[in-house]
Design an enzyme around this catalytic site. Sequence first.
Site, short mmCIF file in Angstrom:
data_model
loop_
_atom_site.label_atom_id
_atom_site.label_comp_id
_atom_site.label_asym_id
_atom_site.label_seq_id
_atom_site.Cartn_x
_atom_site.Cartn_y
_atom_site.Cartn_z
N TRP A 34 -20.44 -7.85 -23.09
CA TRP A 34 -19.99 -7.00 -24.19
C TRP A 34 -21.14 -6.26 -24.87
O TRP A 34 -20.91 -5.36 -25.67
CB TRP A 34 -19.18 -7.81 -25.20
CG TRP A 34 -19.82 -9.10 -25.60
CD1 TRP A 34 -20.71 -9.31 -26.59
CD2 TRP A 34 -19.58 -10.38 -24.99
NE1 TRP A 34 -21.07 -10.64 -26.65
CE2 TRP A 34 -20.38 -11.32 -25.69
CE3 TRP A 34 -18.76 -10.82 -23.94
CZ2 TRP A 34 -20.38 -12.68 -25.36
CZ3 TRP A 34 -18.78 -12.17 -23.62
CH2 TRP A 34 -19.58 -13.08 -24.33
N GLU A 47 -14.91 -9.91 -29.44
CA GLU A 47 -15.02 -10.41 -30.80
C GLU A 47 -13.90 -11.41 -31.11
O GLU A 47 -14.13 -12.44 -31.73
CB GLU A 47 -14.98 -9.25 -31.79
CG GLU A 47 -16.23 -8.40 -31.82
CD GLU A 47 -17.45 -9.17 -32.30
OE1 GLU A 47 -17.31 -10.08 -33.14
OE2 GLU A 47 -18.56 -8.86 -31.82
N THR A 53 -15.60 -20.02 -30.76
CA THR A 53 -15.58 -20.43 -29.37
C THR A 53 -16.96 -20.21 -28.78
O THR A 53 -17.57 -19.17 -29.01
CB THR A 53 -14.55 -19.61 -28.56
OG1 THR A 53 -13.26 -19.72 -29.18
CG2 THR A 53 -14.46 -20.10 -27.12
N TYR A 94 -6.80 -21.11 -31.26
CA TYR A 94 -5.67 -20.51 -31.94
C TYR A 94 -4.96 -19.39 -31.17
O TYR A 94 -5.45 -18.28 -31.05
CB TYR A 94 -6.13 -19.96 -33.29
CG TYR A 94 -6.75 -21.00 -34.17
CD1 TYR A 94 -5.96 -21.92 -34.85
CD2 TYR A 94 -8.13 -21.08 -34.32
CE1 TYR A 94 -6.53 -22.90 -35.66
CE2 TYR A 94 -8.72 -22.06 -35.13
CZ TYR A 94 -7.90 -22.96 -35.80
OH TYR A 94 -8.47 -23.91 -36.59
N TYR A 132 -14.74 -8.83 -40.95
CA TYR A 132 -15.87 -9.10 -40.05
C TYR A 132 -15.65 -8.44 -38.68
O TYR A 132 -16.53 -7.75 -38.16
CB TYR A 132 -16.09 -10.60 -39.88
CG TYR A 132 -17.16 -10.89 -38.86
CD1 TYR A 132 -18.50 -10.86 -39.22
CD2 TYR A 132 -16.84 -11.13 -37.52
CE1 TYR A 132 -19.50 -11.08 -38.28
CE2 TYR A 132 -17.82 -11.33 -36.57
CZ TYR A 132 -19.15 -11.31 -36.96
OH TYR A 132 -20.13 -11.50 -36.02
N ASP A 150 -22.55 -13.06 -40.87
CA ASP A 150 -21.86 -14.24 -40.34
C ASP A 150 -22.70 -15.48 -40.65
O ASP A 150 -23.71 -15.41 -41.36
CB ASP A 150 -21.57 -14.08 -38.85
CG ASP A 150 -22.83 -14.13 -37.98
OD1 ASP A 150 -23.96 -14.15 -38.53
OD2 ASP A 150 -22.69 -14.15 -36.74
N CYS A 209 -40.33 -15.88 -33.09
CA CYS A 209 -39.62 -15.25 -34.20
C CYS A 209 -40.46 -14.16 -34.86
O CYS A 209 -41.61 -14.41 -35.27
CB CYS A 209 -39.25 -16.32 -35.24
SG CYS A 209 -38.50 -15.60 -36.74
#
Length: 305
Positions: A34, A47, A53, A94, A132, A150, A209
């Site tokens: 994606w 999304e 998940t 869900y 979102y 998020d 980082c």
Amino acid sequence: MTDRLPELPADADPDAVRRALVSWYEADHREFPWRRTEDPYRILVSEVMSQQTQLSRVEGAYADFLDRWPDVDALAAADRGDVVAFWSDHSLGYNNRAKYLHEAAGQVVEEYDGTFPESPGELQELMGVGPYTANAVASFAFNDGDAVVDTNVKRVLHRAFGVPDDDAAFEGAAAFLMPEGDSRVWNNAVMELGGVACGGTPRCDESGCPWRRWCHAYETGDFTAPDVPEQPSFEGSRRQFRGRVVRTLGEFDELTLDELGPRVRVDYGGDAGEEWLRGLVEDLADDGLVEPTERDGDVFVRLRR
């Protein structure tokens, strides 16, 4: 909105902070399918699938889903029961998400002539698309989103710049940092930082980082992060049995409660007997996923078509 982050040194250049993250992301990042598309349909599918998940599980389901329904027209024309059964078969959680995704595809085809709306506000008009998800699609498909906030982003901002555990503060800090007109690369980059370098166990040096030189947590060794509610265990949960009901009904035209119960759980009976199963079926019926019908003293259940 803020004009500075709480723990960002006064002499630090915000543009340098932004450039460091984008350069780090563009040099090396996880490859997901994606991330290689700007098709809003494919991004919406990813999304919705990714909500609570694991991404490793999403990748296979995403490919299978697009093989079966490659575009918004194909999904809109699909049988809803088939979409819900696919969702359940791939353990995507869900099942309402499958129902709403199918309805959103129908809206795009019927109300928008097959062309996705582009702004976060317009995208929220689609069924099951909250702030979102709308912002993510606007960002990754159209480069027209706001700063994504998020769990990963909150953790990064809290640790690196001392942003307090407050939604308004997080949104203001995220908006301040995002370069104007660059929501696609920025939102991908800051979420990648949270997922790869600044997870529950930070990997600051191993991941290289890019914010170590400014990071309050890296300097102090205090990697406290905002409290995030844990996802309830799936095994043995009501969600799991709802999914089994849908998956089982996908294999049969219709079943009575007595036929359905033992197929849903091996210990069917007692406290987990007919009354318990009726509750599951009623919940699924309220969600528009199954159709119970009473005939000849029995309750027959089938997937809603």
